[in-house]
Design a protein around this motif. Structure first.
Motif, PDB file in Angstrom:
ATOM      1  N   PRO A 187      -1.748   7.470   0.536  1.00 40.28           N
ATOM      2  CA  PRO A 187      -1.409   6.444  -0.464  1.00 40.28           C
ATOM      3  C   PRO A 187      -2.394   6.493  -1.626  1.00 40.28           C
ATOM      4  O   PRO A 187      -3.585   6.745  -1.436  1.00 40.28           O
ATOM      5  CB  PRO A 187      -1.541   5.120   0.295  1.00 40.28           C
ATOM      6  CG  PRO A 187      -1.657   5.472   1.729  1.00 40.28           C
ATOM      7  CD  PRO A 187      -2.094   6.885   1.821  1.00 40.28           C
ATOM      8  N   ARG A 188      -1.899   6.261  -2.809  1.00 41.86           N
ATOM      9  CA  ARG A 188      -2.748   6.343  -4.010  1.00 41.86           C
ATOM     10  C   ARG A 188      -3.652   5.107  -4.133  1.00 41.86           C
ATOM     11  O   ARG A 188      -3.337   4.032  -3.644  1.00 41.86           O
ATOM     12  CB  ARG A 188      -1.903   6.513  -5.252  1.00 41.86           C
ATOM     13  CG  ARG A 188      -1.064   5.292  -5.572  1.00 41.86           C
ATOM     14  CD  ARG A 188      -0.261   5.498  -6.849  1.00 41.86           C
ATOM     15  NE  ARG A 188       0.424   4.254  -7.162  1.00 41.86           N
ATOM     16  CZ  ARG A 188       1.600   4.166  -7.734  1.00 41.86           C
ATOM     17  NH1 ARG A 188       2.244   5.255  -8.065  1.00 41.86           N
ATOM     18  NH2 ARG A 188       2.140   2.989  -7.974  1.00 41.86           N
ATOM     19  N   ASN A 189      -4.769   5.311  -4.783  1.00 41.85           N
ATOM     20  CA  ASN A 189      -5.698   4.238  -5.168  1.00 41.85           C
ATOM     21  C   ASN A 189      -6.279   3.424  -4.018  1.00 41.85           C
ATOM     22  O   ASN A 189      -6.730   2.308  -4.233  1.00 41.85           O
ATOM     23  CB  ASN A 189      -5.023   3.286  -6.160  1.00 41.85           C
ATOM     24  CG  ASN A 189      -4.559   3.981  -7.416  1.00 41.85           C
ATOM     25  OD1 ASN A 189      -5.172   4.954  -7.850  1.00 41.85           O
ATOM     26  ND2 ASN A 189      -3.475   3.519  -7.973  1.00 41.85           N
ATOM     27  N   LEU A 190      -6.288   3.955  -2.816  1.00 40.39           N
ATOM     28  CA  LEU A 190      -6.898   3.233  -1.702  1.00 40.39           C
ATOM     29  C   LEU A 190      -8.269   3.831  -1.409  1.00 40.39           C
ATOM     30  O   LEU A 190      -8.436   5.049  -1.426  1.00 40.39           O
ATOM     31  CB  LEU A 190      -6.034   3.306  -0.439  1.00 40.39           C
ATOM     32  CG  LEU A 190      -4.711   2.580  -0.495  1.00 40.39           C
ATOM     33  CD1 LEU A 190      -4.008   2.691   0.845  1.00 40.39           C
ATOM     34  CD2 LEU A 190      -4.899   1.103  -0.847  1.00 40.39           C
ATOM     35  N   GLU A 192       0.806  -1.220   0.000  1.00 39.71           N
ATOM     36  CA  GLU A 192       0.000   0.000   0.000  1.00 39.71           C
ATOM     37  C   GLU A 192       0.839   1.271   0.000  1.00 39.71           C
ATOM     38  O   GLU A 192       0.483   2.250  -0.641  1.00 39.71           O
ATOM     39  CB  GLU A 192      -0.923   0.028   1.227  1.00 39.71           C
ATOM     40  CG  GLU A 192      -2.060  -0.949   1.164  1.00 39.71           C
ATOM     41  CD  GLU A 192      -2.883  -0.966   2.443  1.00 39.71           C
ATOM     42  OE1 GLU A 192      -3.990  -1.511   2.386  1.00 39.71           O
ATOM     43  OE2 GLU A 192      -2.428  -0.460   3.484  1.00 39.71           O
ATOM     44  N   LEU A 193       1.940   1.235   0.728  1.00 39.47           N
ATOM     45  CA  LEU A 193       2.740   2.451   0.876  1.00 39.47           C
ATOM     46  C   LEU A 193       3.884   2.580  -0.122  1.00 39.47           C
ATOM     47  O   LEU A 193       4.217   3.677  -0.548  1.00 39.47           O
ATOM     48  CB  LEU A 193       3.295   2.535   2.305  1.00 39.47           C
ATOM     49  CG  LEU A 193       2.263   2.667   3.423  1.00 39.47           C
ATOM     50  CD1 LEU A 193       2.945   2.668   4.772  1.00 39.47           C
ATOM     51  CD2 LEU A 193       1.429   3.927   3.235  1.00 39.47           C
ATOM     52  N   SER A 194       4.495   1.461  -0.488  1.00 40.09           N
ATOM     53  CA  SER A 194       5.677   1.529  -1.359  1.00 40.09           C
ATOM     54  C   SER A 194       5.335   1.312  -2.827  1.00 40.09           C
ATOM     55  O   SER A 194       6.143   1.613  -3.697  1.00 40.09           O
ATOM     56  CB  SER A 194       6.703   0.482  -0.923  1.00 40.09           C
ATOM     57  OG  SER A 194       6.227  -0.828  -1.200  1.00 40.09           O
ATOM     58  N   TYR A 195       4.148   0.756  -3.099  1.00 43.07           N
ATOM     59  CA  TYR A 195       3.702   0.414  -4.448  1.00 43.07           C
ATOM     60  C   TYR A 195       4.579  -0.660  -5.079  1.00 43.07           C
ATOM     61  O   TYR A 195       4.680  -0.750  -6.296  1.00 43.07           O
ATOM     62  CB  TYR A 195       3.626   1.653  -5.358  1.00 43.07           C
ATOM     63  CG  TYR A 195       2.953   2.831  -4.699  1.00 43.07           C
ATOM     64  CD1 TYR A 195       1.725   2.695  -4.057  1.00 43.07           C
ATOM     65  CD2 TYR A 195       3.558   4.076  -4.701  1.00 43.07           C
ATOM     66  CE1 TYR A 195       1.118   3.773  -3.439  1.00 43.07           C
ATOM     67  CE2 TYR A 195       2.950   5.162  -4.086  1.00 43.07           C
ATOM     68  CZ  TYR A 195       1.737   5.007  -3.460  1.00 43.07           C
ATOM     69  OH  TYR A 195       1.128   6.072  -2.845  1.00 43.07           O
ATOM     70  N   LEU A 196       5.193  -1.470  -4.260  1.00 44.80           N
ATOM     71  CA  LEU A 196       5.974  -2.615  -4.727  1.00 44.80           C
ATOM     72  C   LEU A 196       5.089  -3.855  -4.695  1.00 44.80           C
ATOM     73  O   LEU A 196       4.182  -3.960  -3.867  1.00 44.80           O
ATOM     74  CB  LEU A 196       7.197  -2.836  -3.826  1.00 44.80           C
ATOM     75  CG  LEU A 196       8.209  -1.700  -3.753  1.00 44.80           C
ATOM     76  CD1 LEU A 196       9.235  -1.982  -2.653  1.00 44.80           C
ATOM     77  CD2 LEU A 196       8.887  -1.505  -5.095  1.00 44.80           C
ATOM     78  N   LEU A 197       5.372  -4.807  -5.562  1.00 41.24           N
ATOM     79  CA  LEU A 197       4.654  -6.073  -5.538  1.00 41.24           C
ATOM     80  C   LEU A 197       5.251  -6.911  -4.412  1.00 41.24           C
ATOM     81  O   LEU A 197       6.423  -7.284  -4.458  1.00 41.24           O
ATOM     82  CB  LEU A 197       4.786  -6.795  -6.875  1.00 41.24           C
ATOM     83  CG  LEU A 197       4.084  -8.142  -6.968  1.00 41.24           C
ATOM     84  CD1 LEU A 197       2.595  -7.998  -6.696  1.00 41.24           C
ATOM     85  CD2 LEU A 197       4.319  -8.766  -8.320  1.00 41.24           C
ATOM     86  N   VAL A 198       4.458  -7.176  -3.396  1.00 43.49           N
ATOM     87  CA  VAL A 198       4.920  -7.883  -2.204  1.00 43.49           C
ATOM     88  C   VAL A 198       3.987  -9.057  -1.949  1.00 43.49           C
ATOM     89  O   VAL A 198       2.775  -8.933  -2.091  1.00 43.49           O
ATOM     90  CB  VAL A 198       4.930  -6.947  -0.969  1.00 43.49           C
ATOM     91  CG1 VAL A 198       5.440  -7.663   0.260  1.00 43.49           C
ATOM     92  CG2 VAL A 198       5.756  -5.695  -1.248  1.00 43.49           C
ATOM     93  N   GLN A 199       4.558 -10.186  -1.549  1.00 41.32           N
ATOM     94  CA  GLN A 199       3.762 -11.383  -1.301  1.00 41.32           C
ATOM     95  C   GLN A 199       4.237 -12.028  -0.003  1.00 41.32           C
ATOM     96  O   GLN A 199       5.432 -12.140   0.242  1.00 41.32           O
ATOM     97  CB  GLN A 199       3.956 -12.339  -2.470  1.00 41.32           C
ATOM     98  CG  GLN A 199       3.109 -13.559  -2.428  1.00 41.32           C
ATOM     99  CD  GLN A 199       3.297 -14.418  -3.675  1.00 41.32           C
ATOM    100  OE1 GLN A 199       4.203 -14.198  -4.469  1.00 41.32           O
ATOM    101  NE2 GLN A 199       2.447 -15.406  -3.831  1.00 41.32           N
TER     102      GLN A 199
END
Length: 126
Positions: free
Chosen positions: A116-119, A12-19
């Motif tokens: 954060p964007r797009n939330l 949500e905050l970094s806009y990285l793909l995290v799993q």
């Protein structure tokens, strides 16, 4: 659950793909995509499956992945030695750490942490 929360906040905050992946499941698929650009944050406790998680971390490192360990073990990247004595508060400590990790990663990337964007700003139930 803490890894899931951490990956959600980091995304949500970094806009990285995290799993988030359980360490026992890592060798059954996700290990195939590990390379020198892969960063794994490993949440560990010496009283619970420590050796098995350590084994998964070694597999990642052998494929040139970067492993950041958060544990009560003194050899960890981020060590929380107090957790050995307070096992019931360890989840709280880990949650705080993954929240701060998300915050500082986003800040380092120059993202607006407060917006954060797009939330969705509110949750609606239909």
């Amino acid at each position: 659950p803490i890894a899931c929360e951490g990956s959600l906040k980091l995304s949500e905050l970094s806009y990285l793909l995290v799993q988030s992946i359980a360490s026992g499941e890592f060798k059954h698929g996700p290990i195939a995509i590990v390379d020198e650009q892969t960063v794994v944050i490993s949440l560990m406790h010496t009283q619970n499956l420590f050796q098995k998680t350590l084994s998964s971390n070694e597999e990642i490192a052998s494929r040139n992945g970067v492993v950041i360990t958060i544990s009560d073990d003194k050899n960890s990247s981020i060590s929380i030695p107090q957790a050995k004595d307070f096992i019931h508060t360890y989840p709280i400590l880990l949650t705080i750490i993954v929240q701060l990790l998300s915050y500082y990663t986003a800040k380092k990337l120059g993202n607006d942490i407060d917006k954060p964007r797009n939330l969705a700003k509110s949750v609606t139930v239909e």
